[in-house]
Design a protein around this motif. Structure first.
Motif, PDB file in Angstrom:
ATOM      1  N   ASN A  20     -31.211  44.312  41.077  1.00  0.00           N
ATOM      2  CA  ASN A  20     -30.294  45.135  41.865  1.00  0.00           C
ATOM      3  C   ASN A  20     -30.021  46.494  41.221  1.00  0.00           C
ATOM      4  OD1 ASN A  20     -28.418  45.589  43.984  1.00  0.00           O
ATOM      5  ND2 ASN A  20     -26.744  45.035  42.593  1.00  0.00           N
ATOM      6  N   ARG A  21     -31.080  47.336  41.194  1.00  0.00           N
ATOM      7  CA  ARG A  21     -30.892  48.724  40.758  1.00  0.00           C
ATOM      8  C   ARG A  21     -31.593  49.624  41.772  1.00  0.00           C
ATOM      9  NH1 ARG A  21     -33.026  50.255  35.381  1.00  0.00           N
ATOM     10  NH2 ARG A  21     -31.319  51.764  35.336  1.00  0.00           N
ATOM     11  N   PRO A  22     -31.171  49.568  43.033  1.00  0.00           N
ATOM     12  CA  PRO A  22     -31.940  50.239  44.086  1.00  0.00           C
ATOM     13  C   PRO A  22     -32.104  51.743  43.872  1.00  0.00           C
ATOM     14  CG  PRO A  22     -29.794  49.494  44.922  1.00  0.00           C
ATOM     15  CD  PRO A  22     -29.971  48.898  43.566  1.00  0.00           C
ATOM     16  N   ASP A  23     -31.101  52.382  43.226  1.00  0.00           N
ATOM     17  CA  ASP A  23     -31.244  53.839  43.024  1.00  0.00           C
ATOM     18  C   ASP A  23     -32.291  54.165  41.973  1.00  0.00           C
ATOM     19  OD1 ASP A  23     -29.502  52.622  41.248  1.00  0.00           O
ATOM     20  OD2 ASP A  23     -28.462  54.491  40.769  1.00  0.00           O
ATOM     21  N   LEU A  25     -35.114  52.191  41.923  1.00  0.00           N
ATOM     22  CA  LEU A  25     -36.188  51.340  42.473  1.00  0.00           C
ATOM     23  C   LEU A  25     -36.339  50.043  41.676  1.00  0.00           C
ATOM     24  CD1 LEU A  25     -38.879  53.972  43.559  1.00  0.00           C
ATOM     25  CD2 LEU A  25     -36.851  53.189  44.764  1.00  0.00           C
ATOM     26  N   ASN A  26     -35.187  49.518  41.233  1.00  0.00           N
ATOM     27  CA  ASN A  26     -35.097  48.213  40.548  1.00  0.00           C
ATOM     28  C   ASN A  26     -35.875  48.161  39.224  1.00  0.00           C
ATOM     29  OD1 ASN A  26     -33.511  47.236  42.709  1.00  0.00           O
ATOM     30  ND2 ASN A  26     -35.366  46.822  43.898  1.00  0.00           N
ATOM     31  N   GLY A  56     -36.332  42.196  45.037  1.00  0.00           N
ATOM     32  CA  GLY A  56     -35.564  43.372  44.638  1.00  0.00           C
ATOM     33  C   GLY A  56     -34.696  43.861  45.785  1.00  0.00           C
ATOM     34  N   THR A  57     -33.591  44.509  45.438  1.00  0.00           N
ATOM     35  CA  THR A  57     -32.692  45.028  46.472  1.00  0.00           C
ATOM     36  C   THR A  57     -33.338  46.200  47.212  1.00  0.00           C
ATOM     37  OG1 THR A  57     -30.690  44.395  45.292  1.00  0.00           O
ATOM     38  CG2 THR A  57     -30.481  46.226  46.815  1.00  0.00           C
ATOM     39  N   GLY A  58     -33.091  46.257  48.506  1.00  0.00           N
ATOM     40  CA  GLY A  58     -33.547  47.393  49.312  1.00  0.00           C
ATOM     41  C   GLY A  58     -34.908  47.149  49.918  1.00  0.00           C
ATOM     42  N   SER A  59     -35.341  48.112  50.737  1.00  0.00           N
ATOM     43  CA  SER A  59     -36.602  47.917  51.445  1.00  0.00           C
ATOM     44  C   SER A  59     -37.752  48.666  50.780  1.00  0.00           C
ATOM     45  CB  SER A  59     -36.447  48.404  52.885  1.00  0.00           C
ATOM     46  OG  SER A  59     -36.000  49.738  52.851  1.00  0.00           O
ATOM     47  N   LYS A  60     -37.451  49.380  49.684  1.00  0.00           N
ATOM     48  CA  LYS A  60     -38.496  50.249  49.134  1.00  0.00           C
ATOM     49  C   LYS A  60     -39.265  49.630  47.971  1.00  0.00           C
ATOM     50  CE  LYS A  60     -38.991  55.052  47.841  1.00  0.00           C
ATOM     51  NZ  LYS A  60     -38.331  56.314  47.558  1.00  0.00           N
ATOM     52  N   ASN A 105     -41.331  43.046  48.214  1.00  0.00           N
ATOM     53  CA  ASN A 105     -40.838  43.773  49.384  1.00  0.00           C
ATOM     54  C   ASN A 105     -41.041  45.282  49.271  1.00  0.00           C
ATOM     55  OD1 ASN A 105     -39.023  43.555  47.204  1.00  0.00           O
ATOM     56  ND2 ASN A 105     -37.317  44.237  48.454  1.00  0.00           N
TER      57      ASN A 105
END
Ligand code: COA
Length: 260
Positions: A20-23, A25-26, A56-60, A105
Protein backbone atom coordinates in the motif's frame (compact mmCIF):
# COMPACT_ATOMS: atom_id res chain seq x y z
CA UNK A 1 -0.68 8.73 11.41
CA UNK A 2 0.93 7.63 8.12
CA UNK A 3 -0.84 4.94 6.08
CA UNK A 4 0.40 1.42 6.70
CA UNK A 5 2.60 0.16 3.82
CA UNK A 6 0.72 -3.14 3.93
CA UNK A 7 -3.00 -3.86 4.26
CA UNK A 8 -4.12 -7.20 5.68
CA UNK A 9 -7.67 -8.31 4.87
CA UNK A 10 -9.35 -11.62 5.68
CA UNK A 11 -12.16 -13.07 3.56
CA UNK A 12 -12.97 -16.37 5.24
CA UNK A 13 -9.91 -18.60 4.83
CA UNK A 14 -8.36 -16.29 2.23
CA UNK A 15 -5.90 -13.68 3.47
CA UNK A 16 -5.26 -10.75 1.19
CA UNK A 17 -2.02 -8.81 1.59
CA UNK A 18 -1.99 -5.51 -0.28
CA UNK A 19 1.21 -3.51 -0.68
CA UNK A 20 0.00 0.00 0.00
CA UNK A 21 2.26 2.76 -1.32
CA UNK A 22 0.25 3.81 -4.37
CA UNK A 23 1.94 7.21 -4.71
CA UNK A 24 5.26 5.34 -5.15
CA UNK A 25 3.69 2.60 -7.30
CA UNK A 26 3.99 0.27 -4.28
CA UNK A 27 7.80 0.27 -4.37
CA UNK A 28 9.42 -1.93 -1.72
CA UNK A 29 11.35 0.04 0.90
CA UNK A 30 12.80 -1.59 4.01
CA UNK A 31 9.68 -0.84 6.04
CA UNK A 32 7.45 -2.54 3.46
CA UNK A 33 9.77 -5.55 3.21
CA UNK A 34 9.68 -5.92 7.02
CA UNK A 35 5.88 -5.60 7.06
CA UNK A 36 5.54 -8.25 4.34
CA UNK A 37 7.96 -10.57 6.13
CA UNK A 38 5.99 -10.32 9.38
CA UNK A 39 2.66 -10.73 7.57
CA UNK A 40 3.80 -13.86 5.71
CA UNK A 41 5.23 -15.35 8.91
CA UNK A 42 1.86 -14.79 10.55
CA UNK A 43 -0.12 -16.16 7.58
CA UNK A 44 2.07 -19.26 7.56
CA UNK A 45 1.32 -20.00 11.20
CA UNK A 46 -2.37 -19.08 11.31
CA UNK A 47 -4.37 -22.29 10.81
CA UNK A 48 -7.45 -20.24 9.82
CA UNK A 49 -5.59 -18.99 6.71
CA UNK A 50 -5.55 -21.50 3.85
CA UNK A 51 -4.59 -19.29 0.92
CA UNK A 52 -2.82 -15.95 0.58
CA UNK A 53 -3.46 -13.45 -2.24
CA UNK A 54 -0.77 -10.82 -2.71
CA UNK A 55 -1.40 -7.64 -4.70
CA UNK A 56 -0.79 -3.89 -4.78
CA UNK A 57 -3.05 -0.93 -4.10
CA UNK A 58 -4.47 0.92 -7.09
CA UNK A 59 -4.92 0.05 -10.73
CA UNK A 60 -1.47 1.01 -11.96
CA UNK A 61 1.04 -1.19 -10.19
CA UNK A 62 1.47 -4.53 -8.47
CA UNK A 63 4.92 -3.41 -7.26
CA UNK A 64 7.17 -1.17 -9.42
CA UNK A 65 10.35 -2.46 -7.81
CA UNK A 66 12.62 -1.95 -4.89
CA UNK A 67 12.50 1.66 -3.69
CA UNK A 68 15.02 3.45 -5.90
CA UNK A 69 15.11 6.56 -3.69
CA UNK A 70 15.96 4.45 -0.65
CA UNK A 71 18.62 2.49 -2.54
CA UNK A 72 20.15 5.71 -3.85
CA UNK A 73 20.94 6.84 -0.32
CA UNK A 74 22.14 3.50 1.09
CA UNK A 75 25.82 3.28 2.13
CA UNK A 76 27.81 0.61 0.25
CA UNK A 77 27.69 -2.13 2.87
CA UNK A 78 23.93 -1.72 3.33
CA UNK A 79 23.23 -2.64 -0.29
CA UNK A 80 24.15 -6.19 0.58
CA UNK A 81 21.85 -6.15 3.59
CA UNK A 82 19.03 -4.77 1.42
CA UNK A 83 19.44 -7.74 -0.92
CA UNK A 84 19.64 -10.16 1.99
CA UNK A 85 16.41 -8.90 3.54
CA UNK A 86 14.62 -8.98 0.21
CA UNK A 87 15.83 -12.52 -0.52
CA UNK A 88 14.82 -13.67 2.95
CA UNK A 89 11.27 -12.37 2.37
CA UNK A 90 11.05 -14.02 -1.07
CA UNK A 91 12.24 -17.32 0.32
CA UNK A 92 9.74 -17.16 3.17
CA UNK A 93 6.93 -16.69 0.64
CA UNK A 94 8.21 -19.47 -1.64
CA UNK A 95 8.43 -21.87 1.33
CA UNK A 96 5.10 -20.94 2.89
CA UNK A 97 3.20 -24.17 3.65
CA UNK A 98 0.06 -22.84 1.93
CA UNK A 99 -0.51 -21.49 -1.58
CA UNK A 100 0.26 -17.87 -2.38
CA UNK A 101 -1.30 -16.26 -5.47
CA UNK A 102 0.20 -13.07 -6.92
CA UNK A 103 -2.56 -10.95 -8.44
CA UNK A 104 -0.50 -8.83 -10.83
CA UNK A 105 -2.64 -5.76 -11.38
CA UNK A 106 -0.16 -3.54 -13.24
CA UNK A 107 3.59 -2.95 -13.27
CA UNK A 108 5.61 -5.82 -11.78
CA UNK A 109 9.13 -4.52 -12.27
CA UNK A 110 12.41 -5.39 -10.57
CA UNK A 111 11.61 -6.37 -6.98
CA UNK A 112 7.95 -6.50 -8.06
CA UNK A 113 8.58 -9.26 -10.57
CA UNK A 114 10.83 -10.99 -8.04
CA UNK A 115 8.00 -10.81 -5.51
CA UNK A 116 5.53 -12.25 -8.02
CA UNK A 117 7.94 -15.03 -9.04
CA UNK A 118 8.33 -16.39 -5.51
CA UNK A 119 4.53 -16.80 -5.24
CA UNK A 120 3.14 -20.20 -6.24
CA UNK A 121 0.70 -18.95 -8.88
CA UNK A 122 0.56 -15.71 -10.87
CA UNK A 123 -2.56 -14.26 -12.44
CA UNK A 124 -2.07 -11.02 -14.38
CA UNK A 125 -4.30 -8.40 -15.95
CA UNK A 126 -3.81 -8.01 -19.69
CA UNK A 127 -2.45 -4.50 -19.10
CA UNK A 128 0.29 -5.61 -16.69
CA UNK A 129 3.92 -5.08 -17.65
CA UNK A 130 6.67 -7.22 -16.20
CA UNK A 131 10.43 -6.91 -16.27
CA UNK A 132 13.82 -6.73 -14.59
CA UNK A 133 14.96 -3.18 -15.43
CA UNK A 134 17.77 -3.03 -12.83
CA UNK A 135 20.39 -2.84 -15.60
CA UNK A 136 19.08 0.67 -16.35
CA UNK A 137 20.06 1.64 -12.79
CA UNK A 138 23.52 0.12 -13.00
CA UNK A 139 22.34 -2.81 -10.92
CA UNK A 140 21.29 -6.44 -11.19
CA UNK A 141 18.20 -8.10 -9.67
CA UNK A 142 18.97 -8.62 -5.98
CA UNK A 143 15.91 -10.33 -4.55
CA UNK A 144 16.43 -13.65 -6.35
CA UNK A 145 15.37 -12.53 -9.84
CA UNK A 146 18.36 -13.91 -11.72
CA UNK A 147 17.77 -17.34 -10.18
CA UNK A 148 13.97 -17.60 -10.21
CA UNK A 149 13.57 -16.18 -13.71
CA UNK A 150 16.18 -18.67 -14.94
CA UNK A 151 14.28 -21.54 -13.32
CA UNK A 152 10.81 -20.36 -14.39
CA UNK A 153 11.48 -19.27 -17.95
CA UNK A 154 14.92 -20.64 -18.87
CA UNK A 155 18.26 -19.07 -19.64
CA UNK A 156 17.37 -17.30 -22.89
CA UNK A 157 14.41 -15.44 -21.37
CA UNK A 158 16.26 -14.67 -18.12
CA UNK A 159 19.21 -13.22 -20.00
CA UNK A 160 16.95 -11.26 -22.37
CA UNK A 161 14.93 -9.67 -19.57
CA UNK A 162 17.88 -8.94 -17.28
CA UNK A 163 20.41 -7.84 -19.92
CA UNK A 164 18.08 -5.63 -21.94
CA UNK A 165 15.93 -4.40 -19.06
CA UNK A 166 12.85 -3.82 -21.25
CA UNK A 167 9.48 -4.78 -19.76
CA UNK A 168 7.25 -7.32 -21.51
CA UNK A 169 3.47 -7.45 -21.65
CA UNK A 170 1.36 -10.04 -19.86
CA UNK A 171 0.72 -12.12 -23.00
CA UNK A 172 4.46 -12.55 -23.62
CA UNK A 173 5.00 -13.29 -19.92
CA UNK A 174 2.45 -16.08 -20.21
CA UNK A 175 4.15 -17.45 -23.36
CA UNK A 176 7.41 -17.56 -21.41
CA UNK A 177 5.77 -19.36 -18.48
CA UNK A 178 6.28 -16.43 -16.11
CA UNK A 179 2.55 -16.00 -15.44
CA UNK A 180 -0.06 -18.76 -15.24
CA UNK A 181 -3.12 -16.83 -16.43
CA UNK A 182 -3.91 -13.52 -18.10
CA UNK A 183 -7.38 -11.98 -17.80
CA UNK A 184 -8.95 -8.61 -18.50
CA UNK A 185 -8.57 -5.94 -15.83
CA UNK A 186 -12.31 -6.18 -15.19
CA UNK A 187 -12.07 -9.93 -14.54
CA UNK A 188 -8.88 -9.91 -12.46
CA UNK A 189 -10.47 -9.70 -9.00
CA UNK A 190 -13.20 -12.25 -9.81
CA UNK A 191 -10.87 -14.80 -11.41
CA UNK A 192 -8.39 -14.48 -8.54
CA UNK A 193 -11.16 -14.93 -5.98
CA UNK A 194 -12.37 -18.08 -7.81
CA UNK A 195 -8.86 -19.51 -7.87
CA UNK A 196 -8.30 -18.68 -4.18
CA UNK A 197 -11.66 -20.17 -3.21
CA UNK A 198 -10.86 -23.41 -5.04
CA UNK A 199 -7.56 -23.68 -3.13
CA UNK A 200 -9.28 -22.78 0.16
CA UNK A 201 -11.58 -25.79 -0.30
CA UNK A 202 -8.75 -28.21 -1.11
CA UNK A 203 -7.05 -30.51 1.42
CA UNK A 204 -4.46 -28.28 3.16
CA UNK A 205 -2.01 -31.08 4.03
CA UNK A 206 -2.02 -32.31 0.45
CA UNK A 207 -1.50 -28.75 -0.81
CA UNK A 208 1.44 -28.49 1.54
CA UNK A 209 2.86 -31.78 0.25
CA UNK A 210 2.64 -30.48 -3.33
CA UNK A 211 4.31 -27.18 -2.44
CA UNK A 212 7.12 -28.97 -0.61
CA UNK A 213 7.65 -31.55 -3.32
CA UNK A 214 7.57 -29.12 -6.25
CA UNK A 215 9.53 -26.26 -4.68
CA UNK A 216 12.21 -28.47 -3.09
CA UNK A 217 12.15 -30.88 -6.04
CA UNK A 218 13.15 -28.01 -8.32
CA UNK A 219 16.25 -27.55 -6.21
CA UNK A 220 17.57 -31.13 -5.98
CA UNK A 221 18.43 -34.16 -8.09
CA UNK A 222 15.56 -36.24 -9.57
CA UNK A 223 16.33 -39.24 -7.37
CA UNK A 224 16.08 -37.14 -4.21
CA UNK A 225 12.94 -35.40 -5.44
CA UNK A 226 11.26 -38.74 -6.17
CA UNK A 227 12.17 -40.07 -2.73
CA UNK A 228 10.75 -36.93 -1.17
CA UNK A 229 7.53 -37.29 -3.20
CA UNK A 230 7.12 -40.87 -1.99
CA UNK A 231 7.64 -39.78 1.62
CA UNK A 232 5.04 -37.01 1.27
CA UNK A 233 2.58 -39.32 -0.51
CA UNK A 234 2.97 -41.95 2.22
CA UNK A 235 2.50 -39.40 5.00
CA UNK A 236 -0.86 -38.35 3.58
CA UNK A 237 -2.20 -41.88 4.20
CA UNK A 238 -2.09 -40.95 7.89
CA UNK A 239 -4.48 -38.03 7.40
CA UNK A 240 -8.24 -37.93 7.88
CA UNK A 241 -8.49 -35.71 4.82
CA UNK A 242 -7.11 -38.49 2.60
CA UNK A 243 -9.73 -40.91 3.98
CA UNK A 244 -12.40 -38.23 3.47
CA UNK A 245 -11.30 -37.44 -0.11
CA UNK A 246 -11.18 -41.07 -1.23
CA UNK A 247 -14.43 -41.97 0.62
CA UNK A 248 -16.24 -38.96 -0.86
CA UNK A 249 -15.23 -40.10 -4.36
CA UNK A 250 -16.54 -43.63 -3.73
CA UNK A 251 -19.75 -42.29 -2.16
CA UNK A 252 -20.23 -39.83 -5.06
CA UNK A 253 -20.33 -36.75 -2.83
CA UNK A 254 -18.25 -33.62 -2.36
CA UNK A 255 -15.43 -34.00 0.20
CA UNK A 256 -15.12 -31.74 3.21
CA UNK A 257 -11.49 -31.33 4.21
CA UNK A 258 -10.68 -30.37 7.80
CA UNK A 259 -6.92 -29.98 7.74
CA UNK A 260 -6.48 -33.16 9.77
N1 COA B 1 11.14 3.21 -6.44
C1 COA B 1 10.79 4.39 -5.89
N2 COA B 1 9.84 5.19 -6.42
C2 COA B 1 9.22 4.75 -7.53
C3 COA B 1 9.53 3.52 -8.14
C4 COA B 1 10.54 2.73 -7.53
N3 COA B 1 10.89 1.53 -8.02
N4 COA B 1 8.74 3.39 -9.23
C5 COA B 1 7.97 4.48 -9.29
N5 COA B 1 8.25 5.31 -8.26
C6 COA B 1 7.66 6.60 -7.95
C7 COA B 1 8.12 7.70 -8.91
O1 COA B 1 9.37 8.21 -8.49
C8 COA B 1 6.99 8.69 -8.76
O2 COA B 1 7.15 9.39 -7.55
P1 COA B 1 7.00 11.01 -7.49
O3 COA B 1 5.57 11.25 -7.92
O4 COA B 1 7.27 11.35 -6.07
O5 COA B 1 7.99 11.55 -8.48
C9 COA B 1 5.77 7.80 -8.59
O6 COA B 1 6.25 6.53 -8.16
C10 COA B 1 5.00 7.58 -9.89
O7 COA B 1 5.92 7.06 -10.86
P2 COA B 1 6.13 7.73 -12.30
O8 COA B 1 7.50 7.35 -12.77
O9 COA B 1 5.83 9.20 -12.25
O10 COA B 1 5.01 6.99 -13.13
P3 COA B 1 4.99 6.71 -14.70
O11 COA B 1 3.62 6.23 -15.02
O12 COA B 1 5.52 7.88 -15.45
O13 COA B 1 6.05 5.50 -14.92
C11 COA B 1 7.06 3.39 -14.40
C12 COA B 1 5.78 4.24 -14.35
C13 COA B 1 6.80 2.10 -13.63
C14 COA B 1 7.43 3.06 -15.86
C15 COA B 1 8.21 4.17 -13.75
O14 COA B 1 7.78 4.66 -12.48
C16 COA B 1 9.46 3.37 -13.51
O15 COA B 1 10.21 3.13 -14.45
N6 COA B 1 9.72 2.98 -12.27
C17 COA B 1 10.95 2.31 -11.88
C18 COA B 1 10.92 0.85 -12.28
C19 COA B 1 12.22 0.18 -11.91
O16 COA B 1 13.29 0.51 -12.38
N7 COA B 1 12.12 -0.79 -11.01
C20 COA B 1 13.24 -1.57 -10.57
C21 COA B 1 13.77 -1.03 -9.32
S1 COA B 1 15.07 -2.10 -8.74
Amino acid sequence: MPDSPLLVQDHGAIRRLVVNRPDKLNALNLETIAALDAAFADAGQDAAVRVVVLTGTGSKAFVAGADIAQMNSLPAIEGREFSRRGQQLMRRIERLPKPVIAMVNGYALGGGLELAMCCHLRIASDTARLGQPEINLGLIPGFGGTQRLLRLAGRAAALELCLLGAPIDAARAQQLGIVNRVVSTADLEGETARLAEQLAQAAPLALRGILDAVVLGGECALEEGLAFETAQFGLLFATEDMREGTSAFLEKRKPIFRNQ
